[in-house]
Design a protein around this motif. Structure first.
Motif, PDB file in Angstrom:
ATOM      1  N   UNK A 140       4.447  10.237  -5.919  1.00  0.00           N
ATOM      2  CA  UNK A 140       5.868  10.552  -6.022  1.00  0.00           C
ATOM      3  C   UNK A 140       6.257  11.341  -7.252  1.00  0.00           C
ATOM      4  N   UNK A 141       5.479  11.228  -8.316  1.00  0.00           N
ATOM      5  CA  UNK A 141       5.739  11.937  -9.565  1.00  0.00           C
ATOM      6  C   UNK A 141       7.170  11.756 -10.047  1.00  0.00           C
ATOM      7  N   UNK A 142       7.658  10.541  -9.966  1.00  0.00           N
ATOM      8  CA  UNK A 142       8.988  10.244 -10.482  1.00  0.00           C
ATOM      9  C   UNK A 142      10.140  10.626  -9.579  1.00  0.00           C
ATOM     10  N   UNK A 143       9.851  11.121  -8.395  1.00  0.00           N
ATOM     11  CA  UNK A 143      10.938  11.463  -7.464  1.00  0.00           C
ATOM     12  C   UNK A 143      11.576  10.192  -6.926  1.00  0.00           C
ATOM     13  N   UNK A 144      12.896  10.219  -6.762  1.00  0.00           N
ATOM     14  CA  UNK A 144      13.546   9.022  -6.220  1.00  0.00           C
ATOM     15  C   UNK A 144      13.216   8.844  -4.736  1.00  0.00           C
ATOM     16  N   UNK A 145      13.088   7.611  -4.350  1.00  0.00           N
ATOM     17  CA  UNK A 145      12.820   7.285  -2.948  1.00  0.00           C
ATOM     18  C   UNK A 145      14.139   7.119  -2.204  1.00  0.00           C
ATOM     19  N   UNK A 146      14.125   7.338  -0.890  1.00  0.00           N
ATOM     20  CA  UNK A 146      15.329   7.070  -0.102  1.00  0.00           C
ATOM     21  C   UNK A 146      15.735   5.594  -0.207  1.00  0.00           C
ATOM     22  N   UNK A 147      17.013   5.348  -0.056  1.00  0.00           N
ATOM     23  CA  UNK A 147      17.538   3.985  -0.197  1.00  0.00           C
ATOM     24  C   UNK A 147      16.885   3.005   0.773  1.00  0.00           C
ATOM     25  N   UNK A 148      16.676   3.447   1.997  1.00  0.00           N
ATOM     26  CA  UNK A 148      16.068   2.571   3.005  1.00  0.00           C
ATOM     27  C   UNK A 148      14.650   2.172   2.593  1.00  0.00           C
ATOM     28  N   UNK A 149      13.910   3.108   2.014  1.00  0.00           N
ATOM     29  CA  UNK A 149      12.550   2.809   1.561  1.00  0.00           C
ATOM     30  C   UNK A 149      12.566   1.793   0.431  1.00  0.00           C
ATOM     31  N   UNK A 150      13.485   1.948  -0.492  1.00  0.00           N
ATOM     32  CA  UNK A 150      13.590   1.008  -1.609  1.00  0.00           C
ATOM     33  C   UNK A 150      13.959  -0.384  -1.091  1.00  0.00           C
ATOM     34  N   UNK A 151      14.853  -0.444  -0.124  1.00  0.00           N
ATOM     35  CA  UNK A 151      15.243  -1.736   0.444  1.00  0.00           C
ATOM     36  C   UNK A 151      14.043  -2.422   1.095  1.00  0.00           C
ATOM     37  N   UNK A 190       8.075   5.209   6.405  1.00  0.00           N
ATOM     38  CA  UNK A 190       7.722   6.596   6.732  1.00  0.00           C
ATOM     39  C   UNK A 190       8.772   7.586   6.234  1.00  0.00           C
ATOM     40  N   UNK A 191       9.974   7.149   6.040  1.00  0.00           N
ATOM     41  CA  UNK A 191      11.007   7.997   5.440  1.00  0.00           C
ATOM     42  C   UNK A 191      10.626   8.337   4.003  1.00  0.00           C
ATOM     43  N   UNK A 192      10.028   7.385   3.320  1.00  0.00           N
ATOM     44  CA  UNK A 192       9.572   7.639   1.956  1.00  0.00           C
ATOM     45  C   UNK A 192       8.421   8.620   1.900  1.00  0.00           C
ATOM     46  N   UNK A 193       7.576   8.643   2.929  1.00  0.00           N
ATOM     47  CA  UNK A 193       6.478   9.606   2.961  1.00  0.00           C
ATOM     48  C   UNK A 193       6.988  11.039   3.091  1.00  0.00           C
ATOM     49  N   UNK A 194       8.078  11.214   3.794  1.00  0.00           N
ATOM     50  CA  UNK A 194       8.639  12.546   3.958  1.00  0.00           C
ATOM     51  C   UNK A 194       9.106  13.097   2.619  1.00  0.00           C
ATOM     52  N   UNK A 195       9.457  12.225   1.717  1.00  0.00           N
ATOM     53  CA  UNK A 195       9.959  12.612   0.404  1.00  0.00           C
ATOM     54  C   UNK A 195       8.845  13.121  -0.516  1.00  0.00           C
ATOM     55  N   UNK A 196       7.578  12.904  -0.152  1.00  0.00           N
ATOM     56  CA  UNK A 196       6.461  13.250  -1.034  1.00  0.00           C
ATOM     57  C   UNK A 196       6.071  14.710  -0.990  1.00  0.00           C
ATOM     58  N   UNK A 197       6.361  15.406   0.070  1.00  0.00           N
ATOM     59  CA  UNK A 197       5.875  16.803   0.166  1.00  0.00           C
ATOM     60  C   UNK A 197       6.725  17.805  -0.560  1.00  0.00           C
ATOM     61  N   UNK A 242       0.833  -1.206   0.000  1.00  0.00           N
ATOM     62  CA  UNK A 242       0.000   0.000   0.000  1.00  0.00           C
ATOM     63  C   UNK A 242       0.865   1.253   0.000  1.00  0.00           C
ATOM     64  N   UNK A 243       1.935   1.233   0.770  1.00  0.00           N
ATOM     65  CA  UNK A 243       2.861   2.365   0.763  1.00  0.00           C
ATOM     66  C   UNK A 243       3.504   2.501  -0.615  1.00  0.00           C
ATOM     67  N   UNK A 244       3.849   1.385  -1.244  1.00  0.00           N
ATOM     68  CA  UNK A 244       4.452   1.434  -2.581  1.00  0.00           C
ATOM     69  C   UNK A 244       3.499   2.077  -3.578  1.00  0.00           C
ATOM     70  N   UNK A 245       2.212   1.776  -3.473  1.00  0.00           N
ATOM     71  CA  UNK A 245       1.218   2.395  -4.349  1.00  0.00           C
ATOM     72  C   UNK A 245       1.139   3.896  -4.108  1.00  0.00           C
TER      73      UNK A 245
END
Length: 102
Positions: free
Chosen positions: A33-44, A95-102, A24-27
Motif C-alpha cells: 500500500x505504501x501508505x495509501x489510505x484504504x477504502x472505508x469498507x476495507x478498514x471496517x 477485494x475493494x482494498x486490492x483495487x486501491x493497490x495498483x 493475510x489481506x491486511x499484510x
C-alpha cells in the motif's frame, strides 16, 4: 434441517474468511500500500473481523438450538441470508482494498 446445515457451513466459511484470510489481506495492504489510505469498507472488515467471527458463531449456535425446537423455516432462511450478506460484505471489503493497490 438442510437450512440449518447451510447456516453452519456458512458460519464456518465466514470464520475462515475473517480469522485466516483477513490478516493475510491486511499484510498485503501494509506491504504494497505504501501508505495509501484504504477504502472505508476495507478498514471496517479488517478492524472488525472478530465481530464477524462472533456473529457467525452466534448464527451457528442459533441454528443448532432453534432447529430442534421446530423453528419456522423463515427464521432459518433469514439467518442464512444474513450470513451470506456478511460473507459478501467481507469479500467485497477485502477485494475493494486490492483495487486501491495498483
Amino acid at each position: 434441517m438442510v437450512a440449518a446445515a447451510f447456516v453452519i457451513a456458512g458460519s464456518l466459511v465466514q470464520v475462515f474468511i475473517a480469522a485466516f484470510l483477513t490478516p493475510r489481506f491486511a499484510t498485503i495492504f501494509e506491504d504494497m500500500g505504501r501508505g495509501r489510505p484504504l477504502p472505508s469498507l476495507t478498514v471496517i472488515v479488517i478492524e472488525g473481523r472478530w465481530v464477524l467471527v462472533g456473529l457467525s458463531c452466534i448464527w451457528a449456535l442459533a441454528a443448532v438450538f432453534i432447529v430442534p425446537q421446530k423453528a419456522p423455516r423463515p427464521w432459518l432462511l433469514a439467518m442464512l441470508a444474513a450470513l451470506f450478506f456478511s460473507i459478501a460484505f467481507s469479500l467485497v471489503g477485502l477485494f475493494l482494498g486490492l483495487e486501491n493497490l495498483h
